[in-house]
Write a protein that holds these residues in place. Structure first.
Motif, short mmCIF file in Angstrom:
data_model
loop_
_atom_site.label_atom_id
_atom_site.label_comp_id
_atom_site.label_asym_id
_atom_site.label_seq_id
_atom_site.Cartn_x
_atom_site.Cartn_y
_atom_site.Cartn_z
N VAL A 99 0.87 -1.17 -0.11
CA VAL A 99 0.04 0.07 0.01
C VAL A 99 0.79 1.48 -0.16
CG1 VAL A 99 -1.70 1.30 1.22
CG2 VAL A 99 -1.86 -1.01 1.11
N PHE A 100 1.86 1.27 0.91
CA PHE A 100 2.75 2.31 0.87
C PHE A 100 3.51 2.74 -0.33
CE2 PHE A 100 2.16 2.33 5.79
CZ PHE A 100 1.79 3.61 6.01
N GLY A 101 3.75 1.54 -1.07
CA GLY A 101 4.57 1.59 -2.33
C GLY A 101 3.75 2.17 -3.33
N PHE A 102 2.63 1.58 -3.50
CA PHE A 102 1.48 2.10 -4.37
C PHE A 102 1.16 3.62 -4.23
CE2 PHE A 102 -3.11 3.08 -5.41
CZ PHE A 102 -3.03 2.70 -6.94
N LEU A 103 1.12 3.88 -2.87
CA LEU A 103 0.88 5.39 -2.57
C LEU A 103 2.11 6.24 -3.03
CD1 LEU A 103 -0.84 5.31 0.74
CD2 LEU A 103 -2.04 5.88 -1.24
N ALA A 104 3.20 5.79 -2.89
CA ALA A 104 4.62 6.59 -3.38
C ALA A 104 4.58 6.39 -4.82
CB ALA A 104 5.85 5.81 -2.78
N ARG A 105 4.16 5.54 -5.56
CA ARG A 105 4.00 5.79 -6.91
C ARG A 105 3.11 6.61 -7.61
NH1 ARG A 105 5.70 6.55 -11.59
NH2 ARG A 105 4.61 5.54 -13.26
N LEU A 106 1.89 6.76 -6.66
CA LEU A 106 0.77 7.60 -7.09
C LEU A 106 1.48 9.26 -7.03
CD1 LEU A 106 -2.65 6.25 -5.72
CD2 LEU A 106 -1.88 6.44 -8.08
N MET A 107 2.20 9.19 -5.93
CA MET A 107 2.75 10.59 -5.47
C MET A 107 3.62 10.75 -6.43
SD MET A 107 2.16 13.31 -3.49
CE MET A 107 0.79 12.38 -2.57
N VAL A 108 4.53 10.04 -6.92
CA VAL A 108 5.50 10.31 -7.84
C VAL A 108 4.92 10.91 -9.26
CG1 VAL A 108 7.19 9.20 -9.53
CG2 VAL A 108 7.50 8.85 -7.26
N MET A 109 3.97 10.23 -9.69
CA MET A 109 2.96 10.69 -10.84
C MET A 109 2.46 12.03 -10.65
SD MET A 109 1.26 6.99 -11.59
CE MET A 109 -0.15 7.66 -11.92
N ARG A 110 1.84 12.42 -9.48
CA ARG A 110 1.43 13.77 -9.02
C ARG A 110 2.69 14.75 -8.86
NH1 ARG A 110 -3.61 15.69 -7.39
NH2 ARG A 110 -4.05 13.69 -8.24
N GLU A 112 5.33 14.63 -10.81
CA GLU A 112 5.92 14.75 -12.03
C GLU A 112 4.75 15.77 -12.94
OE1 GLU A 112 5.88 10.78 -13.63
OE2 GLU A 112 8.05 10.47 -13.17
N ARG A 113 3.53 15.29 -12.44
CA ARG A 113 2.49 16.59 -13.16
C ARG A 113 2.72 17.92 -12.70
NH1 ARG A 113 -2.97 14.71 -11.75
NH2 ARG A 113 -2.30 12.58 -12.47
N PHE A 114 2.93 17.91 -11.29
CA PHE A 114 3.09 19.44 -10.72
C PHE A 114 4.28 20.01 -11.46
CE2 PHE A 114 1.30 17.98 -6.42
CZ PHE A 114 -0.22 18.55 -6.56
#
Length: 171
Positions: A99-110, A112-114
């Motif tokens: 779960v924390f790894g998945f959240l880290a991946r989502l935050m990386v994508m966010r 990059e978008r920022f």
């Protein structure tokens, strides 16, 4: 080795979270004093407080996980055999790592978008991408802590209370 890892976590994420909390304290003192006596608050004080709160919360995550200081539902522990609790703990750590790894991946994508859009805070025009990258880093570090505990027994928190007469001690 575990002591070295704990020291590294304490001096990295723990110190960062503590410094951010200390900064929030002084920012609040200066802001309230400025409003009370000079009729001016700190420009961008709310934005700075929000960023510092992110550092406090996400910076504390790896250390909280390492020390086992998160909320635990242990009502059935007295009825669960040790061998089953060991398996349960490893499964919970594996799921937490995922779960924390998945959240880290989502935050990386966010993040990059920022960075791509050049998003900034409204008042101070601070870039939001570095904050999102930092959040992703702390989430990944927390995932790695839980992944380690799948294979190595987690250190027993020193703050656990002694069991009441007739109860078993917490793992």
């Amino acid at each position: 080795m575990l002591k070295t890892l704990e020291r590294a976590l304490r001096w990295s994420s723990g110190l960062m979270a503590a410094m951010a909390l200390f900064s929030i304290m002084w920012l609040t003192v200066v802001d309230v004093t400025g409003r009370k006596f000079f009729s001016h608050s700190v420009p961008g004080g709310l934005e700075l407080t929000e960023i510092l709160m992110v550092i406090v919360i996400f910076g504390a995550l790896p250390l909280v996980s390492w020390r086992g200081e998160h909320v635990v539902f242990d009502s059935l522990d007295a009825f669960t055999p040790d061998w089953l609790r060991n398996i349960q703990t490893r499964i919970v750590n594996l799921v937490s790592a995922a779960v924390f790894g998945f959240l880290a991946r989502l935050m990386v994508m966010r993040a990059e978008r920022f960075a791509e859009y050049g998003d900034t805070t409204v008042h101070l025009q601070l870039s939001i991408a570095p904050v999102a990258w930092m959040m992703a880093g702390f989430l990944l570090l927390t995932a790695l802590v839980h992944l380690l505990f799948v294979f190595v027994a987690a250190p027993t928190p020193s703050h656990h209370m002694a069991p009441v007469a007739g109860e078993r001690a917490a793992p």
